[in-house]
Design a protein around this motif. Sequence first.
Motif, short mmCIF file in Angstrom:
data_model
loop_
_atom_site.label_atom_id
_atom_site.label_comp_id
_atom_site.label_asym_id
_atom_site.label_seq_id
_atom_site.Cartn_x
_atom_site.Cartn_y
_atom_site.Cartn_z
N SER A 1 0.83 -1.21 0.00
CA SER A 1 0.00 0.00 0.00
C SER A 1 0.86 1.25 0.00
CB SER A 1 -0.92 0.01 1.23
OG SER A 1 -1.92 -0.97 1.12
N LEU A 2 1.89 1.26 0.83
CA LEU A 2 2.79 2.42 0.91
C LEU A 2 3.52 2.64 -0.40
CD1 LEU A 2 4.14 1.77 4.50
CD2 LEU A 2 2.88 3.80 3.78
N ALA A 3 3.95 1.56 -1.04
CA ALA A 3 4.65 1.68 -2.33
C ALA A 3 3.73 2.31 -3.37
CB ALA A 3 5.14 0.31 -2.79
N LYS A 4 2.47 1.90 -3.39
CA LYS A 4 1.53 2.44 -4.36
C LYS A 4 1.21 3.90 -4.05
CE LYS A 4 -1.05 1.90 -7.98
NZ LYS A 4 -0.43 1.63 -9.29
N ILE A 5 1.12 4.23 -2.77
CA ILE A 5 0.85 5.61 -2.36
C ILE A 5 1.95 6.55 -2.86
CG2 ILE A 5 0.84 7.15 -0.34
CD1 ILE A 5 -0.80 4.93 1.09
N THR A 6 3.20 6.17 -2.65
CA THR A 6 4.30 7.04 -3.09
C THR A 6 4.36 7.13 -4.61
OG1 THR A 6 5.85 5.16 -2.93
CG2 THR A 6 5.71 6.63 -1.04
N GLU A 7 4.07 6.02 -5.27
CA GLU A 7 4.08 6.01 -6.74
C GLU A 7 3.02 6.97 -7.29
OE1 GLU A 7 2.46 3.02 -10.19
OE2 GLU A 7 3.49 2.11 -8.48
N LEU A 8 1.81 6.88 -6.75
CA LEU A 8 0.72 7.74 -7.23
C LEU A 8 0.95 9.21 -6.87
CD1 LEU A 8 -2.37 5.49 -6.40
CD2 LEU A 8 -1.43 6.01 -8.67
#
Length: 267
Positions: A53-60
Motif C-alpha cells: 500500500s505504501l509503495a503504491k501511495i508514493t508512486e501515485l
Amino acid sequence: GSPTPGIFTRVDSLRDHASGGRKMTLAGHEEQIVKTLTELGDVLTSQPSLDESLAKITELAAELVPGADHVGTSLAAGGPIQTKGSTDHVAQIVDEIQHELGEGPCVESIERDDVFWVDDLDRDGRWPRFAAVVQARTPVRSILAVVIPLGGTSIGALNLYADEINAFEKDDHAIAAIFATQAAVVLAATQQRIDDAAKIQNLRQALASRDLIGQAKGILMSRETCTDEEAFRMLSAASQKLNLKLREIAQLVVDDIKSEAKTADDS
C-alpha cells in the motif's frame, strides 16, 4: 472500481480554495486528480500488504504532483518515526536524515499536524543541520511535507522532494493534502484487514491447540488409566520440565502414538 467516497467533494472544494485572494488554477488537472484518487481507492481491492500500500501511495503521489522527483512516506503510529515507503533511495535517505536528526519538515509536519515546505533548502534556515546533510548527500533542494491525518491525529507524513528550488506551487500543497487524507483511509483499511486476518489466524491456532491437547489427554487417559485432570497435569509437568509449550508436548504425545501404530502396521 468507484472512487473512494468523498473524493469528488474534496476535488470540488479545490475550486474554492483561495491563496492570497487567488483562485487555484487547476484547469486540465482535475481529471488527473480524480483518476489518481480513484486508483488510490482501488488499491484496497487487491488486498495488499502494508508495504505494498505504501509503495503504491508514493508512486501515485509522484504522478499526481509533477514537481516531485522523489516521494517517501514516514509513519509514527505510537512510536518513533520510521521510513516505510519511498519511490527511490534519495527519498529514503532524506527521510532517514530527518528521523536521525529529529528535525526537518517531515518531523514538523507529524508533530504539528500541518503542511511544511521548503522553497530553497540552501536559504531556508529553519533546520540548518538537516539542510547541510541533505545538500551534501542528495540533489534535493525543495521539499513539501504533508501530514497523513487519521481520526484527528497524525499517523505520518507524505514527503515530496524536488531537485529544483521553488518546485512546489500552492496548488501542489492543496492537492498533496487531499491525497494524503485519502492515503490515510487506505492505510487504515489495510492495517485493519491485516489485524482482522491475524485475529482469525490466532483463533484458528487456539482451536487447533485445544483439539490437539484434547487428543493428547485422551491418549494419556487410556494409557495411564487416569482422569482428564490428571492427564492435563501430566502434560503441564512435562511442559515445564522440558521448557516446551503445552501444545508442543501434546504434539509429541500424538506423534508418539501415531508412530507406534505405524510400527505395528508394518510388523
